[in-house]
Design a protein around this motif. Structure first.
Motif, PDB file in Angstrom:
ATOM      1  N   PRO A  71      15.664   9.214 -10.651  1.00  0.00           N
ATOM      2  CA  PRO A  71      14.563   8.248 -10.750  1.00  0.00           C
ATOM      3  C   PRO A  71      13.675   8.350  -9.516  1.00  0.00           C
ATOM      4  O   PRO A  71      14.155   8.440  -8.389  1.00  0.00           O
ATOM      5  CB  PRO A  71      15.266   6.894 -10.815  1.00  0.00           C
ATOM      6  N   ARG A  72      12.368   8.392  -9.765  1.00  0.00           N
ATOM      7  CA  ARG A  72      11.430   8.475  -8.644  1.00  0.00           C
ATOM      8  C   ARG A  72      11.180   7.089  -8.078  1.00  0.00           C
ATOM      9  O   ARG A  72      11.023   6.125  -8.823  1.00  0.00           O
ATOM     10  CB  ARG A  72      10.105   9.070  -9.095  1.00  0.00           C
ATOM     11  N   THR A  73      11.123   7.012  -6.785  1.00  0.00           N
ATOM     12  CA  THR A  73      10.827   5.746  -6.131  1.00  0.00           C
ATOM     13  C   THR A  73       9.317   5.697  -5.885  1.00  0.00           C
ATOM     14  O   THR A  73       8.761   6.553  -5.211  1.00  0.00           O
ATOM     15  CB  THR A  73      11.570   5.628  -4.787  1.00  0.00           C
ATOM     16  N   ARG A  74       8.662   4.720  -6.473  1.00  0.00           N
ATOM     17  CA  ARG A  74       7.221   4.549  -6.295  1.00  0.00           C
ATOM     18  C   ARG A  74       6.947   3.176  -5.724  1.00  0.00           C
ATOM     19  O   ARG A  74       7.620   2.212  -6.058  1.00  0.00           O
ATOM     20  CB  ARG A  74       6.507   4.649  -7.638  1.00  0.00           C
ATOM     21  N   ILE A  75       5.934   3.121  -4.895  1.00  0.00           N
ATOM     22  CA  ILE A  75       5.513   1.822  -4.373  1.00  0.00           C
ATOM     23  C   ILE A  75       4.537   1.231  -5.378  1.00  0.00           C
ATOM     24  O   ILE A  75       3.549   1.860  -5.742  1.00  0.00           O
ATOM     25  CB  ILE A  75       4.850   1.968  -2.985  1.00  0.00           C
ATOM     26  N   SER A  76       4.819   0.059  -5.798  1.00  0.00           N
ATOM     27  CA  SER A  76       3.992  -0.624  -6.786  1.00  0.00           C
ATOM     28  C   SER A  76       2.623  -0.954  -6.181  1.00  0.00           C
ATOM     29  O   SER A  76       2.497  -1.267  -4.994  1.00  0.00           O
ATOM     30  CB  SER A  76       4.699  -1.905  -7.222  1.00  0.00           C
ATOM     31  N   GLY A  77       1.601  -0.898  -7.017  1.00  0.00           N
ATOM     32  CA  GLY A  77       0.256  -1.279  -6.574  1.00  0.00           C
ATOM     33  C   GLY A  77       0.208  -2.726  -6.137  1.00  0.00           C
ATOM     34  O   GLY A  77      -0.516  -3.095  -5.212  1.00  0.00           O
ATOM     35  N   LEU A  78       1.009  -3.558  -6.788  1.00  0.00           N
ATOM     36  CA  LEU A  78       1.060  -4.972  -6.414  1.00  0.00           C
ATOM     37  C   LEU A  78       1.589  -5.139  -4.992  1.00  0.00           C
ATOM     38  O   LEU A  78       1.070  -5.952  -4.217  1.00  0.00           O
ATOM     39  CB  LEU A  78       1.938  -5.738  -7.401  1.00  0.00           C
ATOM     40  N   VAL A  79       2.597  -4.347  -4.626  1.00  0.00           N
ATOM     41  CA  VAL A  79       3.148  -4.425  -3.276  1.00  0.00           C
ATOM     42  C   VAL A  79       2.094  -4.020  -2.248  1.00  0.00           C
ATOM     43  O   VAL A  79       1.958  -4.649  -1.196  1.00  0.00           O
ATOM     44  CB  VAL A  79       4.413  -3.548  -3.158  1.00  0.00           C
ATOM     45  N   VAL A  80       1.318  -2.983  -2.554  1.00  0.00           N
ATOM     46  CA  VAL A  80       0.266  -2.535  -1.639  1.00  0.00           C
ATOM     47  C   VAL A  80      -0.794  -3.625  -1.475  1.00  0.00           C
ATOM     48  O   VAL A  80      -1.209  -3.944  -0.356  1.00  0.00           O
ATOM     49  CB  VAL A  80      -0.366  -1.221  -2.137  1.00  0.00           C
ATOM     50  N   VAL A  81      -1.227  -4.216  -2.585  1.00  0.00           N
ATOM     51  CA  VAL A  81      -2.246  -5.274  -2.525  1.00  0.00           C
ATOM     52  C   VAL A  81      -1.728  -6.477  -1.738  1.00  0.00           C
ATOM     53  O   VAL A  81      -2.439  -7.033  -0.896  1.00  0.00           O
ATOM     54  CB  VAL A  81      -2.685  -5.685  -3.948  1.00  0.00           C
ATOM     55  N   LEU A  82      -0.497  -6.881  -1.993  1.00  0.00           N
ATOM     56  CA  LEU A  82       0.070  -8.010  -1.247  1.00  0.00           C
ATOM     57  C   LEU A  82       0.183  -7.688   0.242  1.00  0.00           C
ATOM     58  O   LEU A  82      -0.064  -8.545   1.088  1.00  0.00           O
ATOM     59  CB  LEU A  82       1.428  -8.389  -1.817  1.00  0.00           C
ATOM     60  N   GLY A  83       0.549  -6.455   0.561  1.00  0.00           N
ATOM     61  CA  GLY A  83       0.628  -6.053   1.967  1.00  0.00           C
ATOM     62  C   GLY A  83      -0.724  -6.133   2.654  1.00  0.00           C
ATOM     63  O   GLY A  83      -0.841  -6.621   3.782  1.00  0.00           O
TER      64      GLY A  83
END
Length: 158
Positions: free
Chosen positions: A39-51
């Motif tokens: 399984p590939r680990t991806r950073i969610s767009g939501l996590v980036v926006v919240l950051g």
């Protein structure tokens, strides 16, 4: 039975669910050996926006806390045109400035700009103190007779 020898040439191991090759790269689906996709680990767009929002919020708080606070009533007050060659007003600023210059913009009763005057004289003002400015212009260039009010824009030339 083709699953008794794995694609790596060694006997497979049963992990409790499926037969897995000894090197752990393939599994037996009942008909053929299939690669195991990690399984590939991806950073969610939501996590980036919240950051980004958290960092922007912290930056705003730091800026608000450490930026100089203006005193109530900073700027020009009691502006008055005394004659076609003289104006006066009170000026207050929150920080000290050793070379403060003004640009005066004059308006008629319809709020149309009718004249502009750049004051080359520098004024020294102390932060938090109200200073009275009485300025006489060159009589050969009087203030426009339609002028009923003016705005004085200050620039601190450090």
């Amino acid at each position: 039975m083709g699953f008794q020898i794995g694609p790596d040439g060694k006997p497979p191991q049963f992990d409790g669910n499926v037969w897995v090759s000894e090197d752990g790269t393939h599994f037996w689906n009942g008909a053929a050996w299939q690669p195991i996709n990690e399984p590939r680990t991806r950073i969610s767009g939501l996590v980036v926006v919240l950051g980004v929002l958290v960092v922007a919020g912290i930056a705003f708080i730091v800026y608000s806390v450490f930026s100089p606070k203006p005193f109530a009533g900073d700027g020009v007050s009691n502006a008055r045109i005394d004659s076609r060659t003289e104006i006066e007003f009170d000026y207050r600023r929150s920080t000290t400035c050793s070379n403060l210059t003004f640009e005066y913009r004059f308006y008629d009763s319809g709020s149309n700009e009718v004249d502009t005057f750049h004051d080359p004289n520098g004024y020294a003002v102390t932060g938090g103190v109200t200073h009275h400015v009485d300025r006489t212009t060159d009589p050969s260039h009087p203030i426009d007779s339609l002028a009923t009010r003016f705005v004085a824009d200050a620039t601190c030339n450090r």
